[in-house]
Design a protein around this motif. Sequence first.
Motif, mmCIF file in Angstrom:
data_model
loop_
_atom_site.group_PDB
_atom_site.id
_atom_site.type_symbol
_atom_site.label_atom_id
_atom_site.label_comp_id
_atom_site.label_asym_id
_atom_site.label_seq_id
_atom_site.Cartn_x
_atom_site.Cartn_y
_atom_site.Cartn_z
ATOM 1 N N LEU A 1 -1.256 2.993 -7.223
ATOM 2 C CA LEU A 1 -2.187 3.002 -6.045
ATOM 3 C C LEU A 1 -1.945 1.651 -5.013
ATOM 4 O O LEU A 1 -2.128 0.625 -5.581
ATOM 5 C CB LEU A 1 -3.640 2.901 -6.445
ATOM 6 C CG LEU A 1 -4.673 2.774 -5.442
ATOM 7 C CD1 LEU A 1 -4.918 4.131 -4.352
ATOM 8 C CD2 LEU A 1 -6.164 2.425 -5.986
ATOM 9 N N LEU A 2 -1.639 2.048 -3.911
ATOM 10 C CA LEU A 2 -1.459 0.721 -2.784
ATOM 11 C C LEU A 2 -2.716 0.495 -2.157
ATOM 12 O O LEU A 2 -3.250 1.330 -1.919
ATOM 13 C CB LEU A 2 -0.299 1.480 -1.835
ATOM 14 C CG LEU A 2 1.165 1.305 -2.085
ATOM 15 C CD1 LEU A 2 1.479 2.104 -3.625
ATOM 16 C CD2 LEU A 2 2.092 1.310 -0.924
ATOM 17 N N LEU A 3 -2.929 -0.649 -2.043
ATOM 18 C CA LEU A 3 -4.109 -1.034 -1.481
ATOM 19 C C LEU A 3 -3.900 -1.654 -0.004
ATOM 20 O O LEU A 3 -4.738 -1.755 0.973
ATOM 21 C CB LEU A 3 -4.854 -2.422 -2.195
ATOM 22 C CG LEU A 3 -5.036 -2.267 -3.565
ATOM 23 C CD1 LEU A 3 -6.045 -3.373 -3.988
ATOM 24 C CD2 LEU A 3 -5.742 -0.822 -3.771
ATOM 25 N N GLY A 4 -2.611 -1.656 0.385
ATOM 26 C CA GLY A 4 -2.255 -2.200 1.704
ATOM 27 C C GLY A 4 -0.552 -1.972 1.700
ATOM 28 O O GLY A 4 0.038 -2.180 0.770
ATOM 29 N N GLY A 5 -0.091 -1.925 2.837
ATOM 30 C CA GLY A 5 1.368 -1.865 3.232
ATOM 31 C C GLY A 5 1.846 -0.752 4.325
ATOM 32 O O GLY A 5 0.938 -0.665 5.031
ATOM 33 N N HIS A 6 2.985 -0.735 4.317
ATOM 34 C CA HIS A 6 3.470 0.082 5.471
ATOM 35 C C HIS A 6 3.962 1.545 5.092
ATOM 36 O O HIS A 6 4.731 1.910 4.374
ATOM 37 C CB HIS A 6 4.996 -0.410 6.015
ATOM 38 C CG HIS A 6 4.600 -1.700 6.630
ATOM 39 N ND1 HIS A 6 5.769 -2.767 6.879
ATOM 40 C CD2 HIS A 6 3.509 -2.343 7.462
ATOM 41 C CE1 HIS A 6 5.324 -3.799 7.615
ATOM 42 N NE2 HIS A 6 3.777 -3.616 7.941
ATOM 43 N N TYR A 7 2.768 2.314 5.577
ATOM 44 C CA TYR A 7 3.080 3.833 5.017
ATOM 45 C C TYR A 7 3.769 4.631 5.979
ATOM 46 O O TYR A 7 3.122 5.054 6.936
ATOM 47 C CB TYR A 7 1.453 4.335 4.920
ATOM 48 C CG TYR A 7 0.423 3.678 4.104
ATOM 49 C CD1 TYR A 7 1.119 2.608 3.262
ATOM 50 C CD2 TYR A 7 -0.975 3.685 4.317
ATOM 51 C CE1 TYR A 7 0.101 2.041 2.225
ATOM 52 C CE2 TYR A 7 -1.793 3.074 3.451
ATOM 53 C CZ TYR A 7 -1.105 2.193 2.755
ATOM 54 O OH TYR A 7 -2.247 1.464 1.810
ATOM 55 N N GLN A 8 5.028 4.833 5.638
ATOM 56 C CA GLN A 8 5.646 5.781 6.585
ATOM 57 C C GLN A 8 5.455 7.124 6.413
ATOM 58 O O GLN A 8 5.486 7.994 7.737
ATOM 59 C CB GLN A 8 7.180 5.200 6.321
ATOM 60 C CG GLN A 8 7.927 4.061 6.960
ATOM 61 C CD GLN A 8 7.712 2.958 6.014
ATOM 62 O OE1 GLN A 8 7.235 3.146 4.895
ATOM 63 N NE2 GLN A 8 8.398 1.939 6.303
ATOM 64 N N HIS A 9 5.027 7.667 5.501
ATOM 65 C CA HIS A 9 4.980 9.086 5.196
ATOM 66 C C HIS A 9 3.821 9.422 4.271
ATOM 67 O O HIS A 9 4.066 8.868 3.194
ATOM 68 C CB HIS A 9 6.201 9.915 4.757
ATOM 69 C CG HIS A 9 6.422 11.422 4.796
ATOM 70 N ND1 HIS A 9 7.334 12.080 4.176
ATOM 71 C CD2 HIS A 9 5.086 12.239 5.187
ATOM 72 C CE1 HIS A 9 6.681 13.422 4.260
ATOM 73 N NE2 HIS A 9 5.668 13.253 4.910
ATOM 74 N N PHE A 10 2.660 9.758 4.512
ATOM 75 C CA PHE A 10 1.619 10.054 3.468
ATOM 76 C C PHE A 10 0.715 11.301 4.073
ATOM 77 O O PHE A 10 0.888 11.719 5.032
ATOM 78 C CB PHE A 10 0.747 8.670 3.522
ATOM 79 C CG PHE A 10 0.070 8.497 4.983
ATOM 80 C CD1 PHE A 10 -1.220 8.922 5.254
ATOM 81 C CD2 PHE A 10 0.673 7.776 5.747
ATOM 82 C CE1 PHE A 10 -1.663 8.613 6.478
ATOM 83 C CE2 PHE A 10 0.230 7.266 6.832
ATOM 84 C CZ PHE A 10 -1.291 7.777 7.405
ATOM 85 N N SER A 11 -0.082 11.923 2.999
ATOM 86 C CA SER A 11 -0.823 13.026 3.271
ATOM 87 C C SER A 11 -2.029 12.685 2.706
ATOM 88 O O SER A 11 -2.411 12.378 1.474
ATOM 89 C CB SER A 11 -0.354 14.159 2.320
ATOM 90 O OG SER A 11 1.069 14.539 2.615
ATOM 91 N N PRO A 12 -3.138 12.674 3.515
ATOM 92 C CA PRO A 12 -4.484 12.443 3.176
ATOM 93 C C PRO A 12 -5.103 13.394 2.358
ATOM 94 O O PRO A 12 -4.682 14.714 2.333
ATOM 95 C CB PRO A 12 -5.270 12.502 4.367
ATOM 96 C CG PRO A 12 -4.238 12.242 5.470
ATOM 97 C CD PRO A 12 -3.032 12.772 5.244
#
Length: 229
Positions: A129-140
């Motif tokens: 589980l990422l709490l922050g960062g650079h999300y280049q590709h994600f699906s809510p």
Amino acid sequence: MHKLNYAATFPHWQSPQLSLRCNLQWRSFAKVAVLFDMQEEALLGAQCAVLSQAGISAEQLWPVARASGGDGRLAELQTQCMVLSEAQRQGWRNVLLFDAGFQLTQDERVFAQANRIFTSLNRLDWHALLLGGHYQHFSPLLALPGIARVHHADSAAAYAVNASYYPVLLNAYHRAIEHAASLNELWPLLMGKHCWLAVNPGLVSWRDNNLTPVPTCRPAGRERSFRFA
């Protein structure tokens, strides 16, 4: 490894103050490892104070000095392996890794959203589980607002690892060390195969010269291609 009681290990510091009036549900995490460089003990103290102010207990905090060496990528992987190996040895149900260079958002809505996610972790089948960062590709995820399945991300300031994923991640990190690969090169390969989630928008970002945290989310589709070799 450093003592779990950071207050007994490090000198006094000037503690930054959070403007928020709500605490995070840190009890969802067995231990919080705060990774720091030995020459930045003052920064470590300040960040541990922020986490304490945000509701984390002293027993959960675990300051971890980064491995030293000329190759920063190798040292970072070695540090991550050290944390995960200890978590596996201790039998912790999960471990949360924070970089000492982080800053928490000052948005109470994001805090409240993160709390809903943290309290739901025991009902989710997750690996990281990422709490922050650079999300280049994600699906809510429609079933749980504020959380996304991340397929490609890097530069994470904080992330948690579930106990069932310790051996998998350790094996991948050891392979990365053998092949002189970086975390940012390895992570997209793991995210494509396993269940990596992300708090969206991010709860944590890297420190910079601005008082406002840098936005941590990017639209889906902006992917970069890495090879693990």
